[in-house]
Design a protein around this motif. Structure first.
Motif, PDB file in Angstrom:
ATOM      1  N   ARG A  23       0.718  -1.081   0.296  1.00  0.00           N
ATOM      2  CA  ARG A  23      -0.304   0.561  -0.027  1.00  0.00           C
ATOM      3  C   ARG A  23       1.084   1.195   0.386  1.00  0.00           C
ATOM      4  NH1 ARG A  23      -2.617  -1.281   5.988  1.00  0.00           N
ATOM      5  NH2 ARG A  23      -0.689  -2.404   5.778  1.00  0.00           N
ATOM      6  N   ALA A  24       1.847   0.723  -0.133  1.00  0.00           N
ATOM      7  CA  ALA A  24       3.041   2.621  -0.060  1.00  0.00           C
ATOM      8  C   ALA A  24       2.106   3.547  -0.448  1.00  0.00           C
ATOM      9  CB  ALA A  24       4.510   2.291  -0.183  1.00  0.00           C
ATOM     10  N   PHE A  25       2.713   3.120  -1.725  1.00  0.00           N
ATOM     11  CA  PHE A  25       2.568   4.449  -2.555  1.00  0.00           C
ATOM     12  C   PHE A  25       1.133   4.896  -3.086  1.00  0.00           C
ATOM     13  CE2 PHE A  25       7.104   2.558  -4.303  1.00  0.00           C
ATOM     14  CZ  PHE A  25       7.881   3.482  -3.854  1.00  0.00           C
ATOM     15  N   THR A  26       0.674   4.273  -3.010  1.00  0.00           N
ATOM     16  CA  THR A  26      -0.916   4.809  -2.053  1.00  0.00           C
ATOM     17  C   THR A  26      -1.167   5.253  -1.245  1.00  0.00           C
ATOM     18  OG1 THR A  26      -2.230   2.684  -3.438  1.00  0.00           O
ATOM     19  CG2 THR A  26      -3.313   4.284  -2.698  1.00  0.00           C
ATOM     20  N   THR A  27      -0.575   5.055  -0.608  1.00  0.00           N
ATOM     21  CA  THR A  27      -1.085   6.024   1.103  1.00  0.00           C
ATOM     22  C   THR A  27      -0.222   6.645   1.220  1.00  0.00           C
ATOM     23  OG1 THR A  27      -0.840   3.689   2.429  1.00  0.00           O
ATOM     24  CG2 THR A  27      -0.411   6.126   3.350  1.00  0.00           C
ATOM     25  N   PHE A  79      -6.428   4.370   3.554  1.00  0.00           N
ATOM     26  CA  PHE A  79      -8.139   4.994   4.017  1.00  0.00           C
ATOM     27  C   PHE A  79      -7.886   5.915   5.615  1.00  0.00           C
ATOM     28  CE2 PHE A  79     -11.590   4.875   7.084  1.00  0.00           C
ATOM     29  CZ  PHE A  79     -12.576   4.434   6.458  1.00  0.00           C
ATOM     30  N   GLU A  80      -6.786   5.376   5.674  1.00  0.00           N
ATOM     31  CA  GLU A  80      -6.502   6.071   7.114  1.00  0.00           C
ATOM     32  C   GLU A  80      -6.013   7.163   7.122  1.00  0.00           C
ATOM     33  OE1 GLU A  80      -3.599   5.799  12.073  1.00  0.00           O
ATOM     34  OE2 GLU A  80      -3.416   4.641   9.931  1.00  0.00           O
ATOM     35  N   MET A  81      -5.272   7.134   5.889  1.00  0.00           N
ATOM     36  CA  MET A  81      -4.316   8.643   5.462  1.00  0.00           C
ATOM     37  C   MET A  81      -5.853   9.699   4.976  1.00  0.00           C
ATOM     38  SD  MET A  81      -1.410  10.255   5.924  1.00  0.00           S
ATOM     39  CE  MET A  81      -0.586   8.792   5.800  1.00  0.00           C
ATOM     40  N   SER A  82      -6.582   8.940   4.353  1.00  0.00           N
ATOM     41  CA  SER A  82      -7.837  10.070   3.553  1.00  0.00           C
ATOM     42  C   SER A  82      -8.326  11.351   4.432  1.00  0.00           C
ATOM     43  CB  SER A  82      -8.565   8.981   2.905  1.00  0.00           C
ATOM     44  OG  SER A  82      -9.225   8.597   3.659  1.00  0.00           O
ATOM     45  N   PRO A 198     -10.403  -0.452  -1.736  1.00  0.00           N
ATOM     46  CA  PRO A 198     -10.967   0.507  -3.322  1.00  0.00           C
ATOM     47  C   PRO A 198     -10.030   1.484  -3.174  1.00  0.00           C
ATOM     48  CG  PRO A 198     -12.653  -0.157  -0.992  1.00  0.00           C
ATOM     49  CD  PRO A 198     -11.198  -0.650  -0.489  1.00  0.00           C
ATOM     50  N   ILE A 199      -9.246   2.445  -2.170  1.00  0.00           N
ATOM     51  CA  ILE A 199      -8.806   3.444  -2.397  1.00  0.00           C
ATOM     52  C   ILE A 199      -7.534   2.831  -3.824  1.00  0.00           C
ATOM     53  CG2 ILE A 199      -6.961   5.069  -1.799  1.00  0.00           C
ATOM     54  CD1 ILE A 199      -8.855   5.775   0.716  1.00  0.00           C
ATOM     55  N   CYS A 200      -6.795   1.842  -3.668  1.00  0.00           N
ATOM     56  CA  CYS A 200      -5.710   0.775  -4.397  1.00  0.00           C
ATOM     57  C   CYS A 200      -6.170   0.558  -5.465  1.00  0.00           C
ATOM     58  CB  CYS A 200      -5.513  -0.329  -3.684  1.00  0.00           C
ATOM     59  SG  CYS A 200      -4.862   0.010  -1.952  1.00  0.00           S
ATOM     60  N   CYS A 201      -7.215  -0.110  -5.604  1.00  0.00           N
ATOM     61  CA  CYS A 201      -7.707  -0.105  -7.011  1.00  0.00           C
ATOM     62  C   CYS A 201      -8.325   1.190  -7.776  1.00  0.00           C
ATOM     63  CB  CYS A 201      -9.538  -0.784  -6.371  1.00  0.00           C
ATOM     64  SG  CYS A 201      -8.453  -2.735  -5.626  1.00  0.00           S
ATOM     65  N   ASP A 202      -8.204   2.885  -7.030  1.00  0.00           N
ATOM     66  CA  ASP A 202      -8.602   3.853  -7.862  1.00  0.00           C
ATOM     67  C   ASP A 202      -7.933   4.421  -8.888  1.00  0.00           C
ATOM     68  OD1 ASP A 202      -9.995   5.625  -8.452  1.00  0.00           O
ATOM     69  OD2 ASP A 202     -10.607   7.479  -6.500  1.00  0.00           O
ATOM     70  N   VAL A 203      -7.874   4.055 -10.265  1.00  0.00           N
ATOM     71  CA  VAL A 203      -7.232   4.360 -11.197  1.00  0.00           C
ATOM     72  C   VAL A 203      -7.032   5.188 -11.662  1.00  0.00           C
ATOM     73  CG1 VAL A 203      -6.397   3.216 -13.526  1.00  0.00           C
ATOM     74  CG2 VAL A 203      -6.907   1.616 -11.747  1.00  0.00           C
ATOM     75  N   ASP A 204      -5.380   5.752 -11.674  1.00  0.00           N
ATOM     76  CA  ASP A 204      -5.471   6.859 -12.249  1.00  0.00           C
ATOM     77  C   ASP A 204      -6.474   8.505 -11.527  1.00  0.00           C
ATOM     78  OD1 ASP A 204      -3.706   5.789 -14.061  1.00  0.00           O
ATOM     79  OD2 ASP A 204      -5.860   6.092 -16.286  1.00  0.00           O
ATOM     80  N   ARG A 205      -7.107   8.384 -10.127  1.00  0.00           N
ATOM     81  CA  ARG A 205      -7.628   9.494  -9.299  1.00  0.00           C
ATOM     82  C   ARG A 205      -6.474  10.580  -9.380  1.00  0.00           C
ATOM     83  NH1 ARG A 205      -9.457   7.997  -3.338  1.00  0.00           N
ATOM     84  NH2 ARG A 205      -8.609  10.395  -2.397  1.00  0.00           N
ATOM     85  N   SER A 206      -5.105  10.443  -9.550  1.00  0.00           N
ATOM     86  CA  SER A 206      -3.881  11.333  -8.872  1.00  0.00           C
ATOM     87  C   SER A 206      -2.960  11.773 -10.246  1.00  0.00           C
ATOM     88  CB  SER A 206      -2.664  10.812  -7.752  1.00  0.00           C
ATOM     89  OG  SER A 206      -3.393   9.920  -6.863  1.00  0.00           O
ATOM     90  N   GLU A 207      -3.533  12.709 -10.640  1.00  0.00           N
ATOM     91  CA  GLU A 207      -2.633  13.217 -11.815  1.00  0.00           C
ATOM     92  C   GLU A 207      -1.264  14.412 -11.494  1.00  0.00           C
ATOM     93  OE1 GLU A 207      -4.207  13.896 -14.680  1.00  0.00           O
ATOM     94  OE2 GLU A 207      -5.224  12.067 -14.355  1.00  0.00           O
ATOM     95  N   PHE A 208      -0.502  13.385 -11.263  1.00  0.00           N
ATOM     96  CA  PHE A 208       0.919  13.859 -10.427  1.00  0.00           C
ATOM     97  C   PHE A 208       2.211  12.546 -10.763  1.00  0.00           C
ATOM     98  CE2 PHE A 208       1.233  12.333  -6.647  1.00  0.00           C
ATOM     99  CZ  PHE A 208       0.060  13.154  -6.063  1.00  0.00           C
ATOM    100  N   ALA A 209       3.311  12.373 -11.417  1.00  0.00           N
ATOM    101  CA  ALA A 209       4.120  12.021 -11.342  1.00  0.00           C
ATOM    102  C   ALA A 209       5.346  12.055 -10.326  1.00  0.00           C
ATOM    103  CB  ALA A 209       4.772  11.452 -12.854  1.00  0.00           C
ATOM    104  N   THR A 312     -13.514   9.442   2.996  1.00  0.00           N
ATOM    105  CA  THR A 312     -12.705   8.758   1.750  1.00  0.00           C
ATOM    106  C   THR A 312     -12.484  10.219   0.820  1.00  0.00           C
ATOM    107  OG1 THR A 312     -13.425   6.070   2.110  1.00  0.00           O
ATOM    108  CG2 THR A 312     -12.062   7.227  -0.347  1.00  0.00           C
ATOM    109  N   ARG A 313     -11.433  10.400   0.710  1.00  0.00           N
ATOM    110  CA  ARG A 313     -11.466  11.675   0.038  1.00  0.00           C
ATOM    111  C   ARG A 313     -11.977  11.218  -1.756  1.00  0.00           C
ATOM    112  NH1 ARG A 313      -9.172  16.737  -0.002  1.00  0.00           N
ATOM    113  NH2 ARG A 313      -8.204  18.016  -1.082  1.00  0.00           N
ATOM    114  N   ILE A 314     -12.062  11.302  -2.395  1.00  0.00           N
ATOM    115  CA  ILE A 314     -12.441  11.239  -4.029  1.00  0.00           C
ATOM    116  C   ILE A 314     -11.885  12.051  -4.092  1.00  0.00           C
ATOM    117  CG2 ILE A 314     -14.296  11.169  -5.813  1.00  0.00           C
ATOM    118  CD1 ILE A 314     -14.332   9.554  -3.378  1.00  0.00           C
TER     119      ILE A 314
END
Length: 328
Positions: A23-27, A79-82, A198-209, A312-314
């Protein structure tokens, strides 16, 4: 382009893409959304604690064997971070795989950290800045989700249109492997992924590299790096430089880094972009419904304000622009 495990030798001067979906880079991506300005990624809990001594204002985030240590401020849970209020805060993150894998590569052309949340943004950044450079995709875990993310990113970089459903299916398969492994442990040692998945599965949620610059430690040259969140579109902005290790942002001189007399262990630093709305309307993205395997319930629909219950932050898409903090 090659897909390898964390123990593989990676040639120097290649684009090194380190993947940790659960979960590291999702967190880390969620922490940026919640307002964190910096995440210092450490290769071990010991290094993380030492960095905390040098930077007592930083929040300590991460896990040992998947679980939050008692002296950490947050676990390795998106989820905790959200639900965290992190505006302006700096974090130190240490995990079993992701942050440990990130610091293994001392001589990349460029270093990136990836989860499903920013996989598309990462592909666009690479195509813009390092289209002619060989790439190595490093899966830090041995379960299916990192391999699925690597295949998806490889397809994007090669100009194909990989199916998002295949990536989500791979993440679910990896989660099932984790659950089976945890089931063999005693109850206090088991990790509950039901709210994180569910957050780990949220593909392309973040617009940054998340782009890295190698930061060598005081003794061992291959222990650390510095990562930054690069905005998209990924053009060269004032204050950026195209140095020998690729397109990077330079460290600030505001005292955020340790003084020479008290050097920190080698580590990885992530810096966050900020959302700059350019119009009155932002369209909330609903996280995918994940019901398989009985691991979690469906993510609630966001309300009119773009938030969801129980917190959960969207991610936001539509009229918006990411602009990162410039390192001078």
């Amino acid at each position: 382009m090659s897909i390898v495990g964390m123990e593989a030798e990676v040639p120097p001067n290649t684009v090194v893409i380190v993947i940790d979906v659960i979960r590291a880079f999702t967190t880390a991506a969620i922490a940026f959304e919640r307002g964190a300005t910096e995440i210092v990624c450490a290769p071990s809990a010991e290094v993380g604690r030492n960095l905390r001594l040098l930077h007592p204002d930083h929040l300590l985030v991460g896990e040992i064997n998947g679980l939050k240590p008692a002296d950490f401020d947050f676990g390795n849970s998106p989820f905790e971070m959200s639900m965290a209020q992190l505006d302006g805060r700096r974090l130190i993150q240490t995990t079993s795989n992701g942050t440990r894998g990130l610091v293994r590569y001392p001589d990349p052309a460029v270093l990136l950290a990836v989860s499903a949340l920013n996989v598309g943004a990462t592909a666009r950044w690479i195509r813009t800045n390092h289209a002619e450079t060989a790439c190595t995709l490093v899966c830090t875990g041995r379960t299916a989700e990192d391999q699925a993310c690597a295949r998806y990113l490889s397809g994007l970089l090669q100009g194909s249109r990989p199916r998002r459903t295949d990536l989500i299916a791979g993440i679910m398969e990896g989660a099932a492997e984790h659950v089976r492994a945890y089931a063999r442990q005693s109850a206090p040692e088991r990790v509950d992924l039901s709210k994180d998945l569910p957050i780990c599965c949220d593909v392309d949620r973040s617009e940054f590299a998340m782009v890295g610059e190698v930061r060598r430690g005081p003794r061992r040259a291959n222990e650390g790096a510095t990562l930054n969140a690069a905005s998209l579109p990924a053009d060269i902005r004032p204050g950026w430089s195209d140095g020998p290790s690729g397109l990077t942002l330079r460290p600030p001189t505001d005292g955020a880094l340790p003084k020479p007399a008290r050097r920190a262990p080698a580590h990885v630093t992530l810096r966050t972009p900020q959302v700059q709305p350019v119009g009155p309307t932002l369209v909330p993205r609903q996280a995918p419904l994940v019901r398989d395997l009985g691991l979690c319930a469906a993510v609630p629909r966001p309300d009119a304000t773009g938030t969801s219950s129980p917190g959960t932050r969207i991610g936001l898409v539509g009229s918006g622009e990411w602009s990162g903090q410039i390192w001078r």
